[in-house]
Every structure is written in C-alpha cells, then in structure tokens.
Design a protein around this motif. Structure first.
Motif, PDB file in Angstrom:
ATOM      1  N   SER A 162       0.783  -1.242   0.000  1.00 55.00           N
ATOM      2  CA  SER A 162       0.000   0.000   0.000  1.00 55.00           C
ATOM      3  C   SER A 162       0.815   1.293   0.000  1.00 55.00           C
ATOM      4  CB  SER A 162      -0.923   0.022   1.226  1.00 55.00           C
ATOM      5  OG  SER A 162      -1.896  -0.987   1.151  1.00 55.00           O
ATOM      6  N   TYR A 163       2.002   1.292   0.610  1.00 55.26           N
ATOM      7  CA  TYR A 163       2.684   2.555   0.859  1.00 55.26           C
ATOM      8  C   TYR A 163       3.991   2.759   0.104  1.00 55.26           C
ATOM      9  CZ  TYR A 163      -0.598   2.504   4.763  1.00 55.26           C
ATOM     10  OH  TYR A 163      -1.732   2.438   5.522  1.00 55.26           O
ATOM     11  N   ALA A 164       4.560   1.722  -0.442  1.00 53.32           N
ATOM     12  CA  ALA A 164       5.825   1.878  -1.161  1.00 53.32           C
ATOM     13  C   ALA A 164       5.625   2.783  -2.372  1.00 53.32           C
ATOM     14  CB  ALA A 164       6.358   0.510  -1.595  1.00 53.32           C
ATOM     15  N   PRO A 165       6.659   3.499  -2.795  1.00 50.01           N
ATOM     16  CA  PRO A 165       6.492   4.466  -3.887  1.00 50.01           C
ATOM     17  C   PRO A 165       6.166   3.828  -5.238  1.00 50.01           C
ATOM     18  CG  PRO A 165       8.793   4.289  -3.230  1.00 50.01           C
ATOM     19  CD  PRO A 165       7.999   3.563  -2.196  1.00 50.01           C
ATOM     20  N   TYR A 166       6.439   2.549  -5.400  1.00 54.74           N
ATOM     21  CA  TYR A 166       6.082   1.843  -6.640  1.00 54.74           C
ATOM     22  C   TYR A 166       5.999   0.352  -6.326  1.00 54.74           C
ATOM     23  CZ  TYR A 166      11.142   1.007  -6.758  1.00 54.74           C
ATOM     24  OH  TYR A 166      12.420   0.645  -6.427  1.00 54.74           O
ATOM     25  N   PRO A 167       5.215  -0.420  -7.086  1.00 53.07           N
ATOM     26  CA  PRO A 167       5.057  -1.853  -6.809  1.00 53.07           C
ATOM     27  C   PRO A 167       6.368  -2.610  -7.009  1.00 53.07           C
ATOM     28  CG  PRO A 167       3.329  -1.051  -8.279  1.00 53.07           C
ATOM     29  CD  PRO A 167       4.366   0.023  -8.209  1.00 53.07           C
ATOM     30  N   MET A 168       6.661  -3.483  -6.060  1.00 51.35           N
ATOM     31  CA  MET A 168       7.872  -4.308  -6.137  1.00 51.35           C
ATOM     32  C   MET A 168       7.466  -5.765  -5.949  1.00 51.35           C
ATOM     33  SD  MET A 168      10.465  -1.961  -3.856  1.00 51.35           S
ATOM     34  CE  MET A 168       9.542  -0.533  -3.280  1.00 51.35           C
ATOM     35  N   GLU A 169       7.673  -6.561  -6.959  1.00 53.39           N
ATOM     36  CA  GLU A 169       7.156  -7.932  -6.954  1.00 53.39           C
ATOM     37  C   GLU A 169       7.750  -8.780  -5.838  1.00 53.39           C
ATOM     38  OE1 GLU A 169       7.694  -9.970 -10.613  1.00 53.39           O
ATOM     39  OE2 GLU A 169       6.612 -11.774  -9.958  1.00 53.39           O
ATOM     40  N   TYR A 170       9.061  -8.750  -5.680  1.00 55.69           N
ATOM     41  CA  TYR A 170       9.680  -9.651  -4.712  1.00 55.69           C
ATOM     42  C   TYR A 170       9.179  -9.417  -3.285  1.00 55.69           C
ATOM     43  CZ  TYR A 170      12.938 -12.024  -1.701  1.00 55.69           C
ATOM     44  OH  TYR A 170      13.461 -12.813  -0.704  1.00 55.69           O
ATOM     45  N   PRO A 171       9.249  -8.182  -2.732  1.00 57.83           N
ATOM     46  CA  PRO A 171       8.778  -8.008  -1.351  1.00 57.83           C
ATOM     47  C   PRO A 171       7.283  -8.247  -1.195  1.00 57.83           C
ATOM     48  CG  PRO A 171       9.403  -5.901  -2.314  1.00 57.83           C
ATOM     49  CD  PRO A 171       9.871  -6.947  -3.249  1.00 57.83           C
ATOM     50  N   ILE A 172       6.478  -7.883  -2.195  1.00 56.35           N
ATOM     51  CA  ILE A 172       5.050  -8.156  -2.090  1.00 56.35           C
ATOM     52  C   ILE A 172       4.799  -9.650  -2.017  1.00 56.35           C
ATOM     53  CG2 ILE A 172       2.841  -8.048  -3.307  1.00 56.35           C
ATOM     54  CD1 ILE A 172       3.633  -5.252  -4.261  1.00 56.35           C
ATOM     55  N   ASN A 173       5.460 -10.417  -2.878  1.00 51.88           N
ATOM     56  CA  ASN A 173       5.305 -11.875  -2.842  1.00 51.88           C
ATOM     57  C   ASN A 173       5.811 -12.455  -1.530  1.00 51.88           C
ATOM     58  OD1 ASN A 173       4.121 -12.067  -5.350  1.00 51.88           O
ATOM     59  ND2 ASN A 173       6.022 -12.537  -6.430  1.00 51.88           N
ATOM     60  N   ARG A 174       6.925 -11.965  -1.072  1.00 51.83           N
ATOM     61  CA  ARG A 174       7.523 -12.498   0.163  1.00 51.83           C
ATOM     62  C   ARG A 174       6.602 -12.286   1.357  1.00 51.83           C
ATOM     63  NH1 ARG A 174       8.539 -14.359   4.183  1.00 51.83           N
ATOM     64  NH2 ARG A 174      10.509 -14.537   5.337  1.00 51.83           N
ATOM     65  N   PHE A 175       6.090 -11.075   1.514  1.00 48.83           N
ATOM     66  CA  PHE A 175       5.272 -10.786   2.683  1.00 48.83           C
ATOM     67  C   PHE A 175       3.838 -11.293   2.525  1.00 48.83           C
ATOM     68  CE2 PHE A 175       8.723  -7.703   3.422  1.00 48.83           C
ATOM     69  CZ  PHE A 175       9.067  -8.105   4.710  1.00 48.83           C
ATOM     70  N   THR A 176       3.352 -11.401   1.300  1.00 48.78           N
ATOM     71  CA  THR A 176       2.035 -12.007   1.094  1.00 48.78           C
ATOM     72  C   THR A 176       2.055 -13.463   1.525  1.00 48.78           C
ATOM     73  OG1 THR A 176       1.489 -10.501  -0.726  1.00 48.78           O
ATOM     74  CG2 THR A 176       0.268 -12.578  -0.614  1.00 48.78           C
ATOM     75  N   MET A 177       3.100 -14.167   1.157  1.00 45.42           N
ATOM     76  CA  MET A 177       3.228 -15.562   1.566  1.00 45.42           C
ATOM     77  C   MET A 177       3.224 -15.680   3.092  1.00 45.42           C
ATOM     78  SD  MET A 177       6.310 -18.294   0.776  1.00 45.42           S
ATOM     79  CE  MET A 177       7.521 -17.308   1.670  1.00 45.42           C
ATOM     80  N   GLU A 178       3.931 -14.798   3.764  1.00 44.82           N
ATOM     81  CA  GLU A 178       4.005 -14.870   5.217  1.00 44.82           C
ATOM     82  C   GLU A 178       2.662 -14.526   5.856  1.00 44.82           C
ATOM     83  OE1 GLU A 178       5.661 -15.725   8.859  1.00 44.82           O
ATOM     84  OE2 GLU A 178       6.416 -16.115   6.842  1.00 44.82           O
ATOM     85  N   LYS A 193      -0.343 -14.871   4.545  1.00 42.64           N
ATOM     86  CA  LYS A 193      -1.279 -15.969   4.315  1.00 42.64           C
ATOM     87  C   LYS A 193      -0.954 -17.159   5.218  1.00 42.64           C
ATOM     88  CE  LYS A 193      -2.944 -16.922   0.254  1.00 42.64           C
ATOM     89  NZ  LYS A 193      -4.377 -16.575   0.440  1.00 42.64           N
ATOM     90  N   ARG A 194       0.314 -17.394   5.482  1.00 45.63           N
ATOM     91  CA  ARG A 194       0.674 -18.450   6.419  1.00 45.63           C
ATOM     92  C   ARG A 194       0.153 -18.118   7.820  1.00 45.63           C
ATOM     93  NH1 ARG A 194       3.844 -19.581  10.387  1.00 45.63           N
ATOM     94  NH2 ARG A 194       4.731 -17.486  10.399  1.00 45.63           N
ATOM     95  N   GLU A 195       0.289 -16.848   8.211  1.00 43.46           N
ATOM     96  CA  GLU A 195      -0.210 -16.436   9.517  1.00 43.46           C
ATOM     97  C   GLU A 195      -1.729 -16.565   9.602  1.00 43.46           C
ATOM     98  OE1 GLU A 195       3.273 -13.239  10.735  1.00 43.46           O
ATOM     99  OE2 GLU A 195       1.375 -12.498   9.935  1.00 43.46           O
ATOM    100  N   LEU A 196      -2.436 -16.181   8.545  1.00 41.71           N
ATOM    101  CA  LEU A 196      -3.890 -16.338   8.530  1.00 41.71           C
ATOM    102  C   LEU A 196      -4.283 -17.809   8.649  1.00 41.71           C
ATOM    103  CD1 LEU A 196      -4.858 -13.728   5.785  1.00 41.71           C
ATOM    104  CD2 LEU A 196      -5.476 -13.632   8.212  1.00 41.71           C
TER     105      LEU A 196
END
Length: 285
Positions: free
Chosen positions: A167-183, A185-188
């Motif tokens: 939501s807040y990064a100045p532009y979309p970055m695939e690697y960190p979005i994928n990395r933290f999305t995976m985490e 979803k694991r937490e959920l």
C-alpha cells in the motif's frame, strides 16, 4: 530512487531524503525529540497519546471494554498524535515513549506516574491493574499470553512488511510483495486452524489476546485494512472471518475503533468523555 532490478547497496548506507515514500520527510535513523512541546493532560486517571492505527485501536478497544464492564477507574483522555506531522517526536511524547511510536500512555493515579509504551505492554498492564481479560485458568492464561506475544512478533510482517510494500511503497515491487504475502497468508492459516477449535484465542474466554489480534488480522479479513481482502483471498479463512465478525459486533469495539481517528465515517480526534464517542457515532449515522 533506483530501479529495483539494478540497485546495488552502497558500501556505507546513507539516508535518501526523498525516496518517494510519503513518510520520507519525517523518518530518520536516530531517536529523540525534534521539537519542544509538552504533552496534554486531562482530568482522567489514564492519559492516552495515540492514533487509530491497528496498534492504537488495541488500547482504545481495551479501555472501552473496561468501561463497558463498569470499571470507572479506567476512564481516560485520548489525545491525537498526528504521526504525519511528526507529533511523535515532540519532547513530551518522547518522554513517555523514547521510541517515538504510538500508542503511549500515562497512568496518573500512581505515585510516581507510570509511563507506558508498546501496545502489548499497555494491554497487559491494564488487564493486571483491573484484574480482567486475562483468564484465571492456568492453561488458558498461558494461551492468552502465547497469542498476545504471537501478535506482537507477527505484526511487523503484516504492517511493516505486507502493508508497506502493498500500500505505501512508492512503486510496486514484486519480490517483497510476494515475500510478505506468503508470510501473511501463512499467519492467517495459523489463526484459522486455531479458531477452528476455539471460540477465542485463549479458548472460550474473550481476552487481551483477541483485542491485540483483531485490529490487525480482524480488520484485514473484514476488508478494513490495506484494501487487500480480495488479493489475499480472505474468504478461505472462514474461522478467522467468524471470529472477526463476532468481535466487530461488540459495542466496546465499535466505540474504541473511532477514538483518535480523523478519517472514515465516524471520526473523533480527541476523547475526553463517553459522550464524545456517542456524538461521533450519532453524527456518522
């Protein structure tokens, strides 16, 4: 700003004063006050300095639950800390929380006054002070603290990781979005499996563990955080959704989430009485 595929870290890091992030003008790699300003003090025993982010909502929900339980000594003044304007770096705020993060609280009923920071610490302090919302049963009490500290340790993945890059990064970055999305979803999935067998996080008893987790993960699955419900496929986590919906329906939660909020339908910059919340909720109808 460097292209994400070509960036090479320098030998020695230095702060980029304009990295495209909206917080760049106030973020800095050192602690301490940037300006002199005394903190405001009201008439109630508890003085809260906060903002209605998930971490701030934890404490205002707790305070409203205490008042709903008839504990009048939990009455409080809540003062807005505008982090976008750097209020958290005032001398008065830093005196309470040297880490310059909301929420912070002062219990003026003790001698000397008790200064509190970190939302999990504040929840624990209030629960022990008023002897509520921590189960008496030893096994349930352990579960309560297991999940309270789970949330404290997991929030950086959701807020500082997923929320920042989604939501807040100045532009979309695939690697960190994928990395933290995976985490996330694991937490959920962790939460969903626990709630498949338990009404609340400490078992059958509502506790500070629920108050800590709901503003982050409850708001997330209800679509109130980062506008990411579809992206994360939150309908897959039916037990988390059941729990989140039940918590959201609690009157104290509905009151607590609007305190120190300056956006959305119901807003309340500062809170000094129950009537302040009543008025804000009525105006939003």
């Amino acid at each position: 700003m460097s292209d994400s595929n070509t960036y090479t870290p320098p030998k020695v890091w230095s702060q980029n004063e304009d990295d495209g992030n909206k917080w760049a003008s106030i973020n800095r790699p050192v602690s301490g006050a940037t300006h002199e300003q005394e903190r405001s003090v009201g008439q109630h025993p508890l003085q809260l300095y906060s903002l209605a982010t998930p971490n701030g909502q934890k404490v205002t929900i707790m305070l409203e639950e205490l008042l709903a339980a008839g504990i009048t000594d939990a009455n409080y003044d809540a003062w807005l800390v505008n982090i976008g304007e750097g209020d958290q770096f005032s001398s008065g705020f830093v005196d309470v929380n040297p880490n310059s993060k909301i929420p912070a609280m002062v219990d003026t009923s003790t001698t000397p006054e008790t200064k509190l920071f970190e939302s999990g610490s504040i929840l624990h302090y209030l629960a022990e002070k008023f002897d509520v919302f921590i189960p008496k049963d030893p096994a349930a009490k352990v579960e309560c603290f297991n999940w309270l500290f789970w949330q404290v340790g997991s929030a950086p993945y959701l807020g500082g990781g997923f929320g920042h890059f989604y939501s807040y990064a100045p532009y979309p970055m695939e690697y960190p979005i994928n990395r933290f999305t995976m985490e996330v979803k694991r937490e959920l999935d962790v939460l969903d499996k626990h709630l498949a067998k338990n009404t609340y996080f400490a078992g059958d008893e509502y506790s500070i563990a629920d108050m800590a987790i709901w503003p982050w993960y409850g708001n997330l699955v209800l679509g109130n955080l980062y506008d990411a419900a579809t992206f994360l496929q939150v309908n897959d986590y039916k037990h988390v959704l059941r729990w989140a919906t039940e918590i959201e329906a609690r009157p104290a939660v509905q009151r607590g989430v609007i305190v120190n909020r300056t956006w959305g339908d119901a807003q309340l910059k500062d809170r000094h009485s129950a009537e302040d919340i009543d008025d804000a909720l009525n105006e939003a109808k």
